[in-house]
Motif scaffolding. Structure first.
Motif, PDB file in Angstrom:
ATOM      1  N   GLN A 104       9.482  12.503  -4.982  1.00 20.96           N
ATOM      2  CA  GLN A 104       8.939  13.189  -3.811  1.00 20.96           C
ATOM      3  C   GLN A 104       9.955  14.088  -3.119  1.00 20.96           C
ATOM      4  O   GLN A 104       9.632  14.757  -2.151  1.00 20.96           O
ATOM      5  CB  GLN A 104       8.436  12.163  -2.770  1.00 20.96           C
ATOM      6  CG  GLN A 104       7.436  11.170  -3.284  1.00 20.96           C
ATOM      7  CD  GLN A 104       8.097   9.997  -3.990  1.00 20.96           C
ATOM      8  OE1 GLN A 104       9.296   9.793  -3.863  1.00 20.96           O
ATOM      9  NE2 GLN A 104       7.322   9.233  -4.726  1.00 20.96           N
TER      10      GLN A 104
ATOM     11  N   HIS B 135       4.276   5.056  -6.010  1.00 15.55           N
ATOM     12  CA  HIS B 135       4.017   5.022  -7.448  1.00 15.55           C
ATOM     13  C   HIS B 135       3.031   6.121  -7.859  1.00 15.55           C
ATOM     14  O   HIS B 135       3.238   6.822  -8.857  1.00 15.55           O
ATOM     15  CB  HIS B 135       3.473   3.651  -7.837  1.00 15.55           C
ATOM     16  CG  HIS B 135       3.064   3.548  -9.273  1.00 15.55           C
ATOM     17  ND1 HIS B 135       3.979   3.502 -10.303  1.00 15.55           N
ATOM     18  CD2 HIS B 135       1.831   3.488  -9.852  1.00 15.55           C
ATOM     19  CE1 HIS B 135       3.341   3.423 -11.458  1.00 15.55           C
ATOM     20  NE2 HIS B 135       2.042   3.421 -11.215  1.00 15.55           N
ATOM     21  N   ALA B 136       1.976   6.290  -7.077  1.00 13.59           N
ATOM     22  CA  ALA B 136       0.938   7.273  -7.408  1.00 13.59           C
ATOM     23  C   ALA B 136       1.456   8.700  -7.332  1.00 13.59           C
ATOM     24  O   ALA B 136       0.926   9.594  -8.007  1.00 13.59           O
ATOM     25  CB  ALA B 136      -0.260   7.104  -6.460  1.00 13.59           C
ATOM     26  N   SER B 137       2.500   8.923  -6.531  1.00 13.64           N
ATOM     27  CA  SER B 137       3.043  10.273  -6.394  1.00 13.64           C
ATOM     28  C   SER B 137       4.216  10.522  -7.338  1.00 13.64           C
ATOM     29  O   SER B 137       4.958  11.485  -7.165  1.00 13.64           O
ATOM     30  CB  SER B 137       3.470  10.533  -4.949  1.00 13.64           C
ATOM     31  OG  SER B 137       4.451   9.605  -4.531  1.00 13.64           O
TER      32      SER B 137
ATOM     33  N   LEU C 176       9.062   7.546   2.890  1.00 17.04           N
ATOM     34  CA  LEU C 176       8.110   6.568   2.369  1.00 17.04           C
ATOM     35  C   LEU C 176       8.727   5.175   2.291  1.00 17.04           C
ATOM     36  O   LEU C 176       8.075   4.175   2.616  1.00 17.04           O
ATOM     37  CB  LEU C 176       7.607   7.006   0.996  1.00 17.04           C
ATOM     38  CG  LEU C 176       6.617   8.176   0.982  1.00 17.04           C
ATOM     39  CD1 LEU C 176       6.339   8.644  -0.428  1.00 17.04           C
ATOM     40  CD2 LEU C 176       5.304   7.770   1.685  1.00 17.04           C
TER      41      LEU C 176
ATOM     42  N   LEU D  24       0.836  -1.203   0.000  1.00 17.23           N
ATOM     43  CA  LEU D  24       0.000   0.000   0.000  1.00 17.23           C
ATOM     44  C   LEU D  24       0.870   1.251   0.000  1.00 17.23           C
ATOM     45  O   LEU D  24       0.600   2.218  -0.727  1.00 17.23           O
ATOM     46  CB  LEU D  24      -0.923  -0.006   1.220  1.00 17.23           C
ATOM     47  CG  LEU D  24      -1.911   1.170   1.326  1.00 17.23           C
ATOM     48  CD1 LEU D  24      -2.879   1.156   0.139  1.00 17.23           C
ATOM     49  CD2 LEU D  24      -2.685   1.097   2.647  1.00 17.23           C
ATOM     50  N   VAL D  25       1.928   1.236   0.794  1.00 19.51           N
ATOM     51  CA  VAL D  25       2.866   2.365   0.799  1.00 19.51           C
ATOM     52  C   VAL D  25       3.559   2.474  -0.555  1.00 19.51           C
ATOM     53  O   VAL D  25       3.746   3.569  -1.092  1.00 19.51           O
ATOM     54  CB  VAL D  25       3.903   2.206   1.925  1.00 19.51           C
ATOM     55  CG1 VAL D  25       4.946   3.326   1.860  1.00 19.51           C
ATOM     56  CG2 VAL D  25       3.221   2.204   3.290  1.00 19.51           C
TER      57      VAL D  25
ATOM     58  N   TRP E 269       2.360   1.593  -3.397  1.00 15.94           N
ATOM     59  CA  TRP E 269       1.381   2.165  -4.329  1.00 15.94           C
ATOM     60  C   TRP E 269       1.343   3.683  -4.199  1.00 15.94           C
ATOM     61  O   TRP E 269       1.247   4.394  -5.198  1.00 15.94           O
ATOM     62  CB  TRP E 269      -0.004   1.581  -4.060  1.00 15.94           C
ATOM     63  CG  TRP E 269      -1.082   2.202  -4.903  1.00 15.94           C
ATOM     64  CD1 TRP E 269      -1.440   1.861  -6.178  1.00 15.94           C
ATOM     65  CD2 TRP E 269      -1.929   3.295  -4.532  1.00 15.94           C
ATOM     66  NE1 TRP E 269      -2.450   2.665  -6.641  1.00 15.94           N
ATOM     67  CE2 TRP E 269      -2.773   3.567  -5.643  1.00 15.94           C
ATOM     68  CE3 TRP E 269      -2.061   4.068  -3.384  1.00 15.94           C
ATOM     69  CZ2 TRP E 269      -3.724   4.576  -5.626  1.00 15.94           C
ATOM     70  CZ3 TRP E 269      -3.004   5.083  -3.371  1.00 15.94           C
ATOM     71  CH2 TRP E 269      -3.822   5.326  -4.481  1.00 15.94           C
ATOM     72  N   GLN E 270       1.459   4.176  -2.976  1.00 12.84           N
ATOM     73  CA  GLN E 270       1.481   5.627  -2.756  1.00 12.84           C
ATOM     74  C   GLN E 270       2.724   6.244  -3.394  1.00 12.84           C
ATOM     75  O   GLN E 270       2.656   7.329  -3.984  1.00 12.84           O
ATOM     76  CB  GLN E 270       1.446   5.933  -1.261  1.00 12.84           C
ATOM     77  CG  GLN E 270       1.542   7.407  -0.913  1.00 12.84           C
ATOM     78  CD  GLN E 270       0.421   8.239  -1.523  1.00 12.84           C
ATOM     79  OE1 GLN E 270      -0.723   7.804  -1.593  1.00 12.84           O
ATOM     80  NE2 GLN E 270       0.759   9.438  -1.996  1.00 12.84           N
TER      81      GLN E 270
END
Length: 288
Positions: A31, A23-25, A39, A17-18, A20-21
């Motif tokens: 970042q 990747h999504a950012s 992260l 899940l982290v 995915w975050q």
């Protein structure tokens, strides 16, 4: 089996899940340095969270023993932690030599590499690159090993070696190492696919990373048996700190000749497995 399934669901679910975050950012590096490191550090907490939940649910009355923080004397823990720190240094040094021999590339100039890194980052060097190298090897590397040891003891190693390894010990040492090594490698899949360690390799990178973690697992498992969680975290901490430094001594550290992470490292790790078997056989003979 139920406890192991709960562990895997939490460890993979939280960490992915982290990922995915990340990747999504925008993926790794998008970042900013601090956020990116934060992260990745948060992702590494997945196995620890899984271990804590499973300790609470399934290990009442023996929680410290369940993760390898009880049952080993202080002197034994200290001895095996020092051994665990030294092994990655030796393996990474041999991996560089093996890479040079197999690839035919010349030994790299670490001072030139540091200067190039500073130039690429458009940073002014606070001092001569040669002095920076000396400081990195004499101060930064030991501090990095110590910091990584503490952090990994409360993150990845709390899960993989602390809680999961003894749960799978009934399989036998080598089947247990295979199971933990494959799970450990596949857990990295999302960030490997984003270019971590093996940029551009995609699923081939995931496969190589899984071979890498599987070959390293018997080394970690042995020190976990002898010195508990602290020693296992020490080995992982030293590996993370030393592997990157080893690349400074290669002129072309790209797959498949990227030192400890490449063919040279895999060959050295495979060649050392008989020593692990010998060490465990010696222990059994002494016990008999």
């Amino acid at each position: 089996m139920r406890a192991i399934l709960v562990f895997l669901l939490i460890a993979f679910g939280f960490s992915w899940l982290v990922a995915w975050q990340i990747h999504a950012s925008g993926g790794l590096g998008a970042q900013g340095p601090l956020t990116g490191v934060g992260l990745l550090s948060l992702m590494m907490m997945g196995p620890a969270l899984a271990a804590i939940v499973c300790m609470a649910l399934f290990d009442k009355g023996r929680r410290l023993a369940a993760i390898g923080l009880r049952g080993h004397g202080l002197g034994t823990v200290a001895k095996w932690t020092v051994i665990a720190w030294l092994v990655p240094v030796i393996v990474c040094a041999l991996a560089v030599l093996a890479t040079l021999a197999l690839s035919g590339q010349t030994i790299g100039d670490p001072v030139a590499v540091i200067a190039a890194q500073l130039e690429a980052a458009e940073q002014d060097a606070p001092m001569d690159p040669g002095t920076l190298l000396v400081i990195q090897l004499s101060v930064g590397l030991p501090v990095g090993i110590a910091f990584n040891t503490v952090f990994l003891m409360i993150s990845e190693e709390l899960g993989w070696r602390g809680w999961l390894q003894p749960r799978l010990a009934g399989l036998g040492f080598w089947p247990m190492c295979l199971a933990v090594g494959v799970l450990w490698g596949l857990w990295h899949a999302p960030i490997i696919l984003m270019g971590y360690n093996y940029p551009g390799l995609g699923w081939t990178g995931v496969a190589v990373m899984t071979v890498f973690t599987t070959l390293w697992t018997p080394y970690h498992a042995l020190v976990r048996e002898r010195g508990g969680l602290v020693a296992a975290a020490g080995m992982h901490g030293a590996l993370n700190a030393v592997a990157g430094v080893a690349l400074l001594f290669l002129s072309e550290p790209e797959w498949p000749w990227n030192g400890p992470l490449g063919v040279g490292g895999l060959v050295v790790l495979a060649a050392g497995l008989p020593l692990i078997a010998w060490a465990r056989t010696g222990k059994k003979k002494r016990a008999a």
